[in-house]
Write an enzyme that holds these catalytic residues in place. Structure first.
Site, short mmCIF file in Angstrom:
data_model
loop_
_atom_site.label_atom_id
_atom_site.label_comp_id
_atom_site.label_asym_id
_atom_site.label_seq_id
_atom_site.Cartn_x
_atom_site.Cartn_y
_atom_site.Cartn_z
N ASP A 157 54.73 38.89 46.59
CA ASP A 157 54.83 40.03 47.79
C ASP A 157 53.44 40.40 47.98
O ASP A 157 53.98 41.61 46.93
CB ASP A 157 56.07 39.71 47.63
CG ASP A 157 56.47 40.83 48.95
OD1 ASP A 157 55.08 40.84 50.06
OD2 ASP A 157 57.03 41.55 49.51
N HIS A 191 41.87 27.80 33.01
CA HIS A 191 42.52 27.67 31.59
C HIS A 191 42.37 28.47 30.43
O HIS A 191 43.00 28.70 29.64
CB HIS A 191 43.28 26.37 31.60
CG HIS A 191 44.17 26.11 31.50
ND1 HIS A 191 45.16 26.40 30.28
CD2 HIS A 191 45.55 26.42 32.52
CE1 HIS A 191 45.85 26.22 30.03
NE2 HIS A 191 46.44 26.33 31.38
#
Length: 389
Positions: free
Chosen positions: A335, A100
């Site tokens: 996608d 992070h």
């Protein structure tokens, strides 16, 4: 669905646009970490499962689900790890873990969409913006106006909660997931706006208000005990002038709404939501600039004597909670060429009281909640989470 060779090629090309993910942390004077862009690479793991993907759905915080995700301990120095698991039906899961410190959720989301576009042979679109020096420059003269040594940092010599045995602590936690339908969220918003549909309220604040109430109830906290929420605030919308959404890095700080347990439970949804909003509003451009000035003051030996206030693995936040919202991100629309993912989920949390909100893949407007509580409180949470008093 593209084969693994196409995914590997797209991943390699995407990393050229996001070089920090393939770098390494090095320490310089006083132990400060820095990212060296040395193209050392990431860790990619490819696995084959003899079962069908459908047999594993819906995903939940289970042991079998964790096998679909790269284990952070397997590549400690690597800043990005990816696991591709191919099933007998041809289905695929993509597990990812990243550090992070070099990229917040917005940055990782941008990276994933760039990767997906390259796999499909599409143009990468908007490139990441690396203008750290212009975005994070403190005011001149620099002014520290808030108590950052207590909010974001603590003295290393300061007292911390004893963590005890890590395995024993983890065994006391229960990871849970809950789905909030679009209709249920509308009911929560009705409570927050006091039944006045002209008062616009956000999904995030409405859901957080409800979760804070139900967590406090499940924990059976005394009325006079102070409880607070540590919630992520994205600086891209708070800093002035606004930072481009494609800014790459970690540009988040925290807000801390506080109430007693009795106030959380008995106050109206409207009141609790207002406390949350007021805490978020305080983390504005001035607060971020103050934080940057604080960082400038720490350059040198002084900075080596403090540590961040983030919870440790195996830690318990009770009576507090920590929440991160991914509702503004578009993970559920990712996608790679085989359609959007049926589910988008996260690995189980190793910190009690840590919660994540993600858009539901199965329902437009729905929200999925992932959290970890002590086992003694989890059963009550399951009973009350979908009740609105």
């Amino acid at each position: 669905m593209p084969d693994n060779a196409a995914l590997r090629e797209g991943l390699a090309r995407a990393l050229a646009y996001f070089p920090h993910l393939a770098g390494r942390f090095h320490s310089y004077e006083y132990g400060y970490p820095k990212v060296v862009l040395n193209d050392a690479g990431i860790r990619l793991k490819e696995a084959i499962a003899p079962s069908t993907l459908e047999e594993h759905l819906p995903f939940g915080p289970t042991a079998s689900f964790l096998t679909l995700h790269p284990h952070p301990a397997e590549g400690v120095e690597v800043l990005l790890q990816v696991q591709l698991t191919r099933f007998s039906c041809g289905g695929l899961t993509l597990g990812l873990t990243s550090h992070h410190r070099i990229g917040d959720s917005s940055s990782i989301c941008h990276f994933l969409f760039t990767w997906a576009k390259l796999v499909q042979g599409r143009d990468v679109g908007t490139l990441p913006f690396f203008g750290w020096s212009s975005v994070c420059a403190p005011r001149n003269p620099a002014r520290v106006e808030f108590d950052h040594l207590g909010a974001e940092f603590r003295p290393k010599s300061g007292a911390t909660r004893p963590r005890g045995n890590l395995e024993a602590n983890l065994s006391k936690m229960c990871n849970q997931s809950f789905h909030f339908s679009k209709e249920f969220i509308a009911k929560l918003k009705g409570r927050v706006n006091g039944g006045d549909p002209s008062r616009r309220v956000s999904t995030f604040v409405s859901v957080l208000t409800h979760i804070w109430k139900k967590t406090t109830l499940a924990r059976t906290l005394p009325d006079d005990e102070l409880t607070q929420v540590r919630l992520v605030v994205n600086g891209r919308q708070r800093i002035k002038p606004p930072v481009p959404p494609e800014y790459y890095g970690n540009l988040v700080l925290w807000a801390y709404p506080k109430l007693t347990a009795g106030e959380v439970l008995r106050a109206s949804y409207s009141h609790v939501a207002q406390v949350i909003r007021e805490a978020i509003e305080k983390v504005d451009d001035g607060y971020f600039r103050s934080f940057m000035a604080f960082g400038e003051q720490l350059m040198g030996k002084g900075g080596a004597e403090i540590a961040v206030t983030l919870p440790e693995v195996g830690g318990f936040l009770n009576p507090d909670i920590m929440i991160s919202s991914w509702l503004s991100l578009q993970f559920h629309e990712l996608d790679f060429g085989g359609g959007v993912p049926p589910p988008f989920s996260r690995q189980g949390s190793p910190v009690e009281g840590l919660m994540i909100l993600v858009p539901s893949c199965g329902e437009d407007g729905g929200v999925d909640v992932y959290l970890a509580l002590e086992k003694s409180h989890a059963a009550t949470m399951s009973q009350v989470m979908h009740t609105v008093d």
